[in-house]
Write a protein that holds these residues in place. Structure first.
Motif, short mmCIF file in Angstrom:
data_model
loop_
_atom_site.label_atom_id
_atom_site.label_comp_id
_atom_site.label_asym_id
_atom_site.label_seq_id
_atom_site.Cartn_x
_atom_site.Cartn_y
_atom_site.Cartn_z
N ARG A 72 0.82 -1.29 -0.11
CA ARG A 72 -0.05 -0.02 -0.14
C ARG A 72 0.83 1.18 0.01
NH1 ARG A 72 -5.46 -0.04 3.40
NH2 ARG A 72 -6.18 -2.10 2.67
N ARG A 73 2.12 0.98 0.33
CA ARG A 73 2.92 2.28 0.38
C ARG A 73 3.11 2.85 -1.09
NH1 ARG A 73 4.86 3.43 5.28
NH2 ARG A 73 4.70 1.80 6.81
N VAL A 74 3.05 4.17 -1.19
CA VAL A 74 3.22 4.87 -2.16
C VAL A 74 4.60 4.79 -2.91
CG1 VAL A 74 3.33 7.27 -3.28
CG2 VAL A 74 1.65 6.97 -1.48
N ALA A 75 5.50 4.81 -2.16
CA ALA A 75 6.96 4.57 -2.69
C ALA A 75 7.02 3.18 -3.36
CB ALA A 75 8.07 4.88 -1.68
N GLN A 76 6.67 2.23 -2.75
CA GLN A 76 6.67 0.76 -3.21
C GLN A 76 5.56 0.67 -4.20
OE1 GLN A 76 6.13 -1.48 0.39
NE2 GLN A 76 8.14 -0.65 1.34
N ARG A 77 4.64 1.41 -4.50
CA ARG A 77 3.87 1.13 -5.56
C ARG A 77 4.12 1.94 -6.86
NH1 ARG A 77 -0.33 -1.89 -4.59
NH2 ARG A 77 -1.57 -0.89 -6.48
N GLY A 78 5.45 2.16 -6.99
CA GLY A 78 5.93 3.16 -8.03
C GLY A 78 5.47 4.61 -8.11
N GLY A 79 4.96 5.06 -6.97
CA GLY A 79 4.78 6.38 -6.80
C GLY A 79 3.17 6.77 -7.23
N ILE A 80 2.37 5.59 -7.07
CA ILE A 80 0.89 5.98 -7.06
C ILE A 80 0.14 6.35 -5.73
CG2 ILE A 80 -1.40 4.76 -7.64
CD1 ILE A 80 0.11 2.68 -9.13
N ALA A 81 -0.56 7.51 -5.69
CA ALA A 81 -0.90 8.05 -4.67
C ALA A 81 -2.39 8.30 -4.81
CB ALA A 81 -0.23 9.45 -4.31
N LEU A 82 -3.19 7.89 -3.88
CA LEU A 82 -4.83 8.12 -3.89
C LEU A 82 -5.31 9.20 -3.15
CD1 LEU A 82 -7.71 7.09 -4.84
CD2 LEU A 82 -7.38 5.80 -2.47
N VAL A 83 -5.95 10.49 -3.75
CA VAL A 83 -6.74 11.34 -3.00
C VAL A 83 -7.90 10.81 -2.87
CG1 VAL A 83 -7.52 13.72 -2.84
CG2 VAL A 83 -5.14 13.22 -3.82
N ASP A 84 -8.40 10.47 -1.82
CA ASP A 84 -9.68 9.80 -1.62
C ASP A 84 -10.89 10.53 -1.26
OD1 ASP A 84 -11.00 7.43 -1.29
OD2 ASP A 84 -9.94 6.68 0.21
#
Ligand code: ADP
Ligand code: ADP
Length: 230
Positions: A72-84
């Motif tokens: 779930r971590r942004v860094a480990q997900r290639g920089g995918i961030a969610l604004v929920d």
């Protein structure tokens, strides 16, 4: 070329095939809208991109990296961030404290300086130049809190920023601030995925739109030149 590539995503809940093979790409600097009726599978795609759900099948790539679908971590997900839709910023904390929490989530507290100057720059970049770092979020409007979420995603060096119906609860004036922030996120080279029901903002804001129906992508098309019969 594409910064983000989603290929063959599949997700079922019991016998409900929520997503049955979703593929699309997003270029750096592109604002890409994701549309479709209620139940089309948009939220499930977003959850797979942000790590809240693990796909049954399919891959997500950011740049050359294949995303770890279980992280779930942004860094480990290639920089995918969610604004929920449901804001994850904390109203009783100050602006600076909320941005610091974003750094803690990204595990950067010891690796980089979490300075006021950096926070100030983040706020300015989303049009929150008038907001003080020591103001509590409860003193701010809902639109401003949404912008702080976006600033926090930028502070996590996001390469793909996903906004799930960010203007659903906002006034037109507040929505306009969000559009400006989204444009500056894209101008900084991020890919943006913008989930929306509102045709007007999709046409005004996005470069391309992917339309989902019954769990499948039925079209991905450039928005320029689209004409809508009323
Ligand atoms: P939206 O279209 O705004 O995303 P939904 O009504 O589709 O809203 O979903 C809201 C939440 O409820 C989501 O988190 C989704 O995963 C969950 N949800 C949707 N349908 C079901 C269902 N049939 N059973 C359990 N949870 C569901
Ligand atoms: P959208 O966001 O486009 O409204 P969703 O991704 O929320 O669509 O839902 C797609 C389908 O999957 C719907 O039929 C919905 O009821 C179902 N669904 C979504 N989340 C769940 C869940 N947690 N449990 C069971 N069914 C779900």
């Amino acid at each position: 070329g594409e910064l983000v590539r989603v290929d063959g995503l599949v997700k079922s809940y019991g016998s409900t095939r929520a997503v049955r093979g979703a593929s699309f790409g997003i270029a750096p600097g592109e604002i890409h809208a994701l549309c479709g009726h209620n139940g089309a599978g948009k939220s499930t795609v977003v959850k797979m991109l942000s790590g809240q759900e693990v796909p049954d099948d399919g891959t997500i790539r950011v740049g050359a990296e294949v995303v770890d679908l279980r992280s779930r971590r942004v860094a480990q997900r290639g920089g995918i961030a969610l604004v929920d839709q449901e804001l994850s910023v904390v109203p009783t904390l100050t602006v600076a404290e909320n941005l610091l929490l974003g750094d803690i989530k990204a595990s950067w507290v010891n690796r980089r300086r979490t300075s006021g100057v950096r926070f100030r720059t983040l706020l300015d970049s989303v049009g929150l130049g008038h907001v003080g770092l020591d103001q509590r979020l409860s003193e701010l409007g809902i639109g401003e809190r949404q912008l702080i979420e976006i600033a926090r995603a930028l502070g996590q060096d996001a390469r793909l920023v996903i906004l799930d119906e960010p203007t659903a609860t906002l006034s037109d004036v507040e929505s306009a601030y969000v559009y400006t922030a989204v444009r500056s996120v894209a101008a900084a080279g991020c890919a943006v995925l913008f989930v929306s029901h509102r045709l007007g903002e999709v046409l005004d804001l996005s470069d391309r739109v992917t339309v989902m129906r019954d769990g499948a992508v039925v079209a991905t098309t450039p928005v320029a030149g689209l004409t809508i019969d009323s």
